[in-house]
Design an enzyme around this catalytic site. Structure first.
Site, PDB file in Angstrom:
ATOM      1  N   LYS A 153       0.827  -1.216   0.000  1.00 31.82           N
ATOM      2  CA  LYS A 153       0.000   0.000   0.000  1.00 31.82           C
ATOM      3  C   LYS A 153       0.859   1.263   0.000  1.00 31.82           C
ATOM      4  O   LYS A 153       0.587   2.201  -0.744  1.00 31.82           O
ATOM      5  CB  LYS A 153      -0.930   0.028   1.225  1.00 31.82           C
ATOM      6  CG  LYS A 153      -1.921  -1.115   1.291  1.00 31.82           C
ATOM      7  CD  LYS A 153      -2.924  -0.922   2.428  1.00 31.82           C
ATOM      8  CE  LYS A 153      -2.321  -1.027   3.809  1.00 31.82           C
ATOM      9  NZ  LYS A 153      -1.802  -2.380   4.155  1.00 31.82           N
ATOM     10  N   ARG A 165      -9.353   0.983   9.064  1.00 31.81           N
ATOM     11  CA  ARG A 165      -9.014  -0.417   9.342  1.00 31.81           C
ATOM     12  C   ARG A 165     -10.107  -1.141  10.108  1.00 31.81           C
ATOM     13  O   ARG A 165      -9.962  -2.336  10.395  1.00 31.81           O
ATOM     14  CB  ARG A 165      -7.734  -0.456  10.167  1.00 31.81           C
ATOM     15  CG  ARG A 165      -6.479  -0.871   9.397  1.00 31.81           C
ATOM     16  CD  ARG A 165      -5.346  -0.844  10.387  1.00 31.81           C
ATOM     17  NE  ARG A 165      -4.163  -1.541   9.996  1.00 31.81           N
ATOM     18  CZ  ARG A 165      -3.118  -0.973   9.398  1.00 31.81           C
ATOM     19  NH1 ARG A 165      -3.155   0.276   9.042  1.00 31.81           N
ATOM     20  NH2 ARG A 165      -2.032  -1.688   9.169  1.00 31.81           N
ATOM     21  N   ARG A 194      11.235  -6.813   4.419  1.00 36.05           N
ATOM     22  CA  ARG A 194      11.158  -5.376   4.727  1.00 36.05           C
ATOM     23  C   ARG A 194      11.751  -5.097   6.099  1.00 36.05           C
ATOM     24  O   ARG A 194      12.404  -4.091   6.306  1.00 36.05           O
ATOM     25  CB  ARG A 194       9.697  -4.923   4.653  1.00 36.05           C
ATOM     26  CG  ARG A 194       9.526  -3.427   4.794  1.00 36.05           C
ATOM     27  CD  ARG A 194       8.121  -2.991   4.445  1.00 36.05           C
ATOM     28  NE  ARG A 194       7.190  -3.191   5.539  1.00 36.05           N
ATOM     29  CZ  ARG A 194       5.884  -2.945   5.458  1.00 36.05           C
ATOM     30  NH1 ARG A 194       5.357  -2.509   4.335  1.00 36.05           N
ATOM     31  NH2 ARG A 194       5.098  -3.137   6.490  1.00 36.05           N
ATOM     32  N   ARG A 239      11.636  -1.801  11.447  1.00 36.94           N
ATOM     33  CA  ARG A 239      10.346  -1.800  12.151  1.00 36.94           C
ATOM     34  C   ARG A 239      10.232  -3.054  13.008  1.00 36.94           C
ATOM     35  O   ARG A 239      10.345  -4.165  12.501  1.00 36.94           O
ATOM     36  CB  ARG A 239       9.198  -1.776  11.132  1.00 36.94           C
ATOM     37  CG  ARG A 239       8.890  -0.405  10.610  1.00 36.94           C
ATOM     38  CD  ARG A 239       7.797  -0.437   9.560  1.00 36.94           C
ATOM     39  NE  ARG A 239       6.532  -1.003  10.032  1.00 36.94           N
ATOM     40  CZ  ARG A 239       5.401  -0.935   9.346  1.00 36.94           C
ATOM     41  NH1 ARG A 239       5.376  -0.330   8.172  1.00 36.94           N
ATOM     42  NH2 ARG A 239       4.298  -1.470   9.832  1.00 36.94           N
ATOM     43  N   ARG A 294      -0.585  -9.657  12.866  1.00 35.78           N
ATOM     44  CA  ARG A 294      -1.100  -8.544  12.050  1.00 35.78           C
ATOM     45  C   ARG A 294      -2.005  -9.072  10.934  1.00 35.78           C
ATOM     46  O   ARG A 294      -3.020  -8.459  10.601  1.00 35.78           O
ATOM     47  CB  ARG A 294       0.051  -7.731  11.471  1.00 35.78           C
ATOM     48  CG  ARG A 294       0.676  -6.842  12.532  1.00 35.78           C
ATOM     49  CD  ARG A 294       2.066  -6.415  12.149  1.00 35.78           C
ATOM     50  NE  ARG A 294       2.091  -5.501  11.028  1.00 35.78           N
ATOM     51  CZ  ARG A 294       3.157  -5.320  10.248  1.00 35.78           C
ATOM     52  NH1 ARG A 294       4.262  -6.000  10.469  1.00 35.78           N
ATOM     53  NH2 ARG A 294       3.107  -4.458   9.279  1.00 35.78           N
TER      54      ARG A 294
HETATM   55  P1  AMP Z   1       0.841   0.178   8.816  1.00 30.82           P
HETATM   56  O1  AMP Z   1       2.077   0.955   8.587  1.00 30.82           O
HETATM   57  O2  AMP Z   1      -0.350   0.733   8.101  1.00 30.82           O
HETATM   58  O3  AMP Z   1       1.015  -1.297   8.609  1.00 30.82           O
HETATM   59  O4  AMP Z   1       0.497   0.357  10.381  1.00 30.82           O
HETATM   60  C1  AMP Z   1       1.382  -0.077  11.387  1.00 30.82           C
HETATM   61  C2  AMP Z   1       0.621  -0.251  12.692  1.00 30.82           C
HETATM   62  O5  AMP Z   1       0.056   0.998  13.108  1.00 30.82           O
HETATM   63  C3  AMP Z   1      -0.558  -1.208  12.639  1.00 30.82           C
HETATM   64  O6  AMP Z   1      -0.166  -2.555  12.807  1.00 30.82           O
HETATM   65  C4  AMP Z   1      -1.398  -0.708  13.807  1.00 30.82           C
HETATM   66  O7  AMP Z   1      -0.843  -1.108  15.053  1.00 30.82           O
HETATM   67  C5  AMP Z   1      -1.216   0.794  13.704  1.00 30.82           C
HETATM   68  N1  AMP Z   1      -2.239   1.410  12.823  1.00 30.82           N
HETATM   69  C6  AMP Z   1      -2.004   2.032  11.622  1.00 30.82           C
HETATM   70  N2  AMP Z   1      -3.140   2.472  11.093  1.00 30.82           N
HETATM   71  C7  AMP Z   1      -4.134   2.107  11.949  1.00 30.82           C
HETATM   72  C8  AMP Z   1      -5.553   2.254  11.938  1.00 30.82           C
HETATM   73  N3  AMP Z   1      -6.182   2.860  10.915  1.00 30.82           N
HETATM   74  N4  AMP Z   1      -6.235   1.756  12.987  1.00 30.82           N
HETATM   75  C9  AMP Z   1      -5.622   1.159  14.020  1.00 30.82           C
HETATM   76  N5  AMP Z   1      -4.304   0.960  14.092  1.00 30.82           N
HETATM   77  C10 AMP Z   1      -3.547   1.438  13.065  1.00 30.82           C
END
Ligand code: AMP
Length: 192
Positions: A14, A89, A128, A134, A146
């Site tokens: 994404k 989400r 990654r 991360r 996740r």
């Molecule tokens: P991402 O970079 O989008 O994979 O997000 C990394 C982490 O941030 C996720 O695993 C969640 O812990 C948190 N996170 C990001 N976006 C959201 C969201 N819209 N709702 C809840 N948690 C989020």
């Protein structure tokens, strides 16, 4: 204004595609994951509050991310719209997004899901993790959690947009450019 949600499981690509779309279509790229990681890096009160959840692969509470996005939507952007990456989400977040946009006479044009096979997701995330540093990309248990959280709490969001006839899916098993071409074709279809 053209507002779009880029959707898909963790590791689906994404962030990469959203950045390309933002450049091509002059959109403001809003990634809740990036915003939250920035807060953690600054060790802000919010960053401290969300760190354990993010490192464990759990979702941050709806109210927290809804507030963050609400603030971003209110500030001025001189682009032609927004691309939402990693948000909404949950169905709760999707409803809140619709309401916030409606308050500004805006709406989501479409949600595009990036589809990647599950074993490929795990491989991509592990890879990654080697370069991103991360914590949530470096641990196989967290990666699996996740994906589980995605399947349980996030996947229903696609149904929410499907019911509004605003959902499309493209494969992201090919190269970055192949996927971008599929997305561009979809956007052309939406806009025609
Ligand atoms: P991402 O970079 O989008 O994979 O997000 C990394 C982490 O941030 C996720 O695993 C969640 O812990 C948190 N996170 C990001 N976006 C959201 C969201 N819209 N709702 C809840 N948690 C989020």
């Amino acid at each position: 204004m053209f507002n779009i949600v880029l959707f898909g499981p963790p590791g689906a690509g994404k962030g990469t595609q959203a950045a390309k779309m933002a450049a091509e279509y002059n959109l403001t790229h809003l990634s809740t994951g990036d915003i939250l990681r920035e807060e953690m890096k600054r060790n802000s009160p919010l960053g401290q509050q969300v760190k354990a959840l993010i490192d464990g692969g759990e979702l941050v509470p709806d109210a927290t991310v809804i507030k963050l996005i609400g603030e971003k939507l209110k500030s001025a952007h001189n682009t032609d719209g927004f691309i939402f990456d990693g948000f909404p989400r949950t169905v709760e977040q999707a409803k809140a997004l619709d309401e916030m946009l409606a308050g500004q006479n805006l709406e989501i044009a479409s949600m595009i899901t990036l589809e990647v096979e599950e074993n490929e997701l795990v491989a991509r995330l592990m890879l990654r993790g080697e370069s991103s540093g991360r914590a949530d990309d470096s641990n196989i248990e967290v990666i699996k959690n996740r994906i589980k959280v995605y399947n349980q709490q996030t996947a229903p969001v696609a149904e929410y947009y499907r019911q509004q006839q605003k959902h499309a899916a493209v494969s992201n098993m090919g190269t970055i450019d192949q996927t971008f071409a599929l997305i561009a074709a979809e956007i052309q279809r939406i806009n025609s």
